[in-house]
Design a protein around this motif. Structure first.
Motif, PDB file in Angstrom:
ATOM      1  N   UNK A 227       0.735  -1.339   0.113  1.00 16.75           N
ATOM      2  CA  UNK A 227      -0.174   0.248  -0.015  1.00 16.75           C
ATOM      3  C   UNK A 227       0.771   1.166   0.046  1.00 16.75           C
ATOM      4  N   UNK A 228       1.522   1.642  -1.037  1.00 16.28           N
ATOM      5  CA  UNK A 228       2.749   2.645  -1.211  1.00 16.28           C
ATOM      6  C   UNK A 228       2.046   3.933  -0.938  1.00 16.28           C
ATOM      7  N   UNK A 229       0.779   4.193  -1.342  1.00 18.37           N
ATOM      8  CA  UNK A 229       0.120   5.400  -1.406  1.00 18.37           C
ATOM      9  C   UNK A 229      -0.496   5.776  -0.029  1.00 18.37           C
ATOM     10  N   UNK A 230      -0.479   4.993   0.970  1.00 17.25           N
ATOM     11  CA  UNK A 230      -1.008   5.004   2.176  1.00 17.25           C
ATOM     12  C   UNK A 230      -0.374   6.311   2.753  1.00 17.25           C
ATOM     13  N   UNK A 231      -0.922   6.975   3.903  1.00 13.96           N
ATOM     14  CA  UNK A 231      -0.312   8.002   4.597  1.00 13.96           C
ATOM     15  C   UNK A 231       1.012   7.669   5.296  1.00 13.96           C
ATOM     16  N   UNK A 232       1.815   7.203   4.820  1.00 13.67           N
ATOM     17  CA  UNK A 232       3.159   7.018   5.376  1.00 13.67           C
ATOM     18  C   UNK A 232       4.102   8.133   5.759  1.00 13.67           C
ATOM     19  N   UNK A 233       4.488   8.079   6.892  1.00 12.75           N
ATOM     20  CA  UNK A 233       5.678   8.919   7.299  1.00 12.75           C
ATOM     21  C   UNK A 233       6.784   8.411   8.208  1.00 12.75           C
ATOM     22  N   UNK A 266      10.664   7.710  -3.822  1.00 15.08           N
ATOM     23  CA  UNK A 266      11.009   6.815  -4.971  1.00 15.08           C
ATOM     24  C   UNK A 266       9.778   6.052  -5.233  1.00 15.08           C
ATOM     25  N   UNK A 267       9.198   5.428  -4.272  1.00 16.70           N
ATOM     26  CA  UNK A 267       7.870   4.558  -4.536  1.00 16.70           C
ATOM     27  C   UNK A 267       6.809   5.402  -5.219  1.00 16.70           C
ATOM     28  N   UNK A 268       6.744   6.692  -4.714  1.00 15.07           N
ATOM     29  CA  UNK A 268       5.301   7.080  -5.169  1.00 15.07           C
ATOM     30  C   UNK A 268       5.929   7.925  -6.470  1.00 15.07           C
ATOM     31  N   UNK A 279      -2.765   6.447 -17.976  1.00 17.23           N
ATOM     32  CA  UNK A 279      -4.294   7.008 -17.718  1.00 17.23           C
ATOM     33  C   UNK A 279      -3.807   8.853 -18.497  1.00 17.23           C
ATOM     34  N   UNK A 280      -4.858   9.648 -18.626  1.00 17.35           N
ATOM     35  CA  UNK A 280      -4.974  10.833 -18.977  1.00 17.35           C
ATOM     36  C   UNK A 280      -4.932  11.656 -17.831  1.00 17.35           C
ATOM     37  N   UNK A 281      -4.720  11.359 -16.723  1.00 20.42           N
ATOM     38  CA  UNK A 281      -4.897  12.122 -15.371  1.00 20.42           C
ATOM     39  C   UNK A 281      -3.986  13.401 -15.680  1.00 20.42           C
ATOM     40  N   UNK A 282      -4.318  14.475 -15.167  1.00 24.20           N
ATOM     41  CA  UNK A 282      -3.334  15.711 -15.248  1.00 24.20           C
ATOM     42  C   UNK A 282      -2.210  15.487 -14.198  1.00 24.20           C
ATOM     43  N   UNK A 287      -0.271  14.249  -8.910  1.00 25.91           N
ATOM     44  CA  UNK A 287       0.472  14.451  -7.701  1.00 25.91           C
ATOM     45  C   UNK A 287      -0.456  14.310  -6.269  1.00 25.91           C
ATOM     46  N   UNK A 288      -1.514  14.626  -6.449  1.00 30.80           N
ATOM     47  CA  UNK A 288      -2.234  14.420  -5.181  1.00 30.80           C
ATOM     48  C   UNK A 288      -2.544  13.085  -4.862  1.00 30.80           C
ATOM     49  N   UNK A 289      -2.914  12.246  -5.982  1.00 23.92           N
ATOM     50  CA  UNK A 289      -3.128  10.627  -5.627  1.00 23.92           C
ATOM     51  C   UNK A 289      -1.872  10.097  -5.166  1.00 23.92           C
TER      52      UNK A 289
END
Length: 330
Positions: A227-233, A266-268, A279-282, A287-289
């Motif tokens: 789950x690399x896009x979780x709110x990790x810090x 790096x993962x993100x 995708x064709x996302x902006x 960046x937000x995702x």
């Protein structure tokens, strides 16, 4: 006009080095709706060839054949495998003559050793399987070996890393012959993750970190990769393995030679790169995702990490017209 591709195999070659690129070109034919690529399986002599996994392939053409149906084609690719080190000098000389008469020549994995013995790689920047890169550089000091690249083109000669990287090289050749959109369609047809650029590392960042870590940190790496896009810090990561933030920073540097924030970034960025291609996302949406700040921050980090702007990456590897913000056009 058809394009003839000769694939050279030999006893104890790597099966996927032959079948992977072959299928890329065959799938391109299917998607084009016509047999643009004429595929010919070459060996020292026509007949059965036992691959390293025990499966037998049947070569229909001789590498040194002189008849009309075995004259040099447009592209010659040499498969890799342990058997490449057993090829005798006469075969290498035949390969050199065939290569000299072929406009485009390349190798898959350790097939680079055959091209090097034939004198085709002198003074060129090439790659091969990471495990064999040091040996290639040692045995052929006149060859510049880029040990970490997926594939390389240098002076019209193409080389690739191991196994699946041969499919990436084949996709790059399809893109060269037609366009990146067709290469992307072939990649999706074969359920490949994406068409990777040649200068991408042979290992993904996640796999590299899995190989380098152990114990509690390895289990944490697996959890983050799931789950690399979780709110990790850094603090949450340290809590996850019940150590202090200071000890966690030290442990991370000892095993992975980077900080936890560098690892997450790096993962993100890898996730952002996949979205750019698929995708064709902006940029703002990506960046937000991917939790890398705003579009401008993503552009700067992407440029620094991969050496090209997100818009340039999407233009080469994207599947649809881009709606990336105009400020990324630089």
């Amino acid at each position: 006009m058809s394009h003839t591709i000769d694939l050279f195999i030999y006893p104890n070659c790597q099966l996927l080095d032959a079948s992977g690129p072959w299928q890329v070109f065959a799938s391109a034919n299917t998607l084009l709706g016509r047999p643009h690529y004429e595929l010919r399986l070459n060996a020292i002599a026509p007949g059965e060839i036992r691959t390293n996994g025990g499966m037998t392939l049947v070569a229909t053409h001789a590498l040194g054949g002189r008849s009309a149906d075995t004259s040099p084609g447009d592209t010659l690719l040499v498969a890799g495998g342990h058997g490449v080190h057993d090829l005798d000098d006469e075969v290498i000389q035949t390969l050199a003559r065939r290569a000299a008469a072929t406009p485009r020549v390349g190798s898959i994995c350790t097939g680079a050793f055959a091209l090097a013995r034939a004198g085709l790689l002198d003074g060129r920047c090439v790659t091969t399987h990471w495990r064999q890169a040091e040996r290639l550089a040692r045995e052929f000091p006149e060859v510049d070996v880029a040990a970490d690249a997926l594939y390389r083109e240098s002076g019209g000669i193409y080389t690739s890393a191991g196994v699946t990287a041969g499919m990436d090289l084949a996709l790059a050749l399809v893109a060269q012959d037609h366009d990146h959109r067709l290469a992307g369609e072939v990649a999706r047809e074969l359920v490949m993750f994406l068409h990777r650029p040649g200068d991408q590392a042979q290992f993904s960042e996640g796999l590299r970190c899995q190989l380098a870590s152990h114990g509690r940190l390895r289990r944490l790496i697996d959890r983050v990769l799931n789950d690399p896009l979780a709110d990790w810090n850094s603090e949450r990561l340290a809590e996850a393995i019940a150590v202090t933030p200071r000890h966690f920073q030290r442990l991370f540097r000892q095993q992975l030679q980077m900080t936890p924030i560098e690892f997450l970034t790096r993962l993100r960025l890898e996730s952002a790169r996949r979205l750019l291609a698929e995708s064709d996302a902006s940029l703002t949406q990506i960046a937000e995702h991917c939790r890398v700040g705003g579009a401008e921050q993503l552009r700067r980090q992407f440029q620094r990490r991969y050496g090209l702007a997100p818009s340039a990456y999407r233009a080469r590897f994207g599947r649809a017209p881009s709606n990336v913000e105009t400020r990324d056009a630089s």
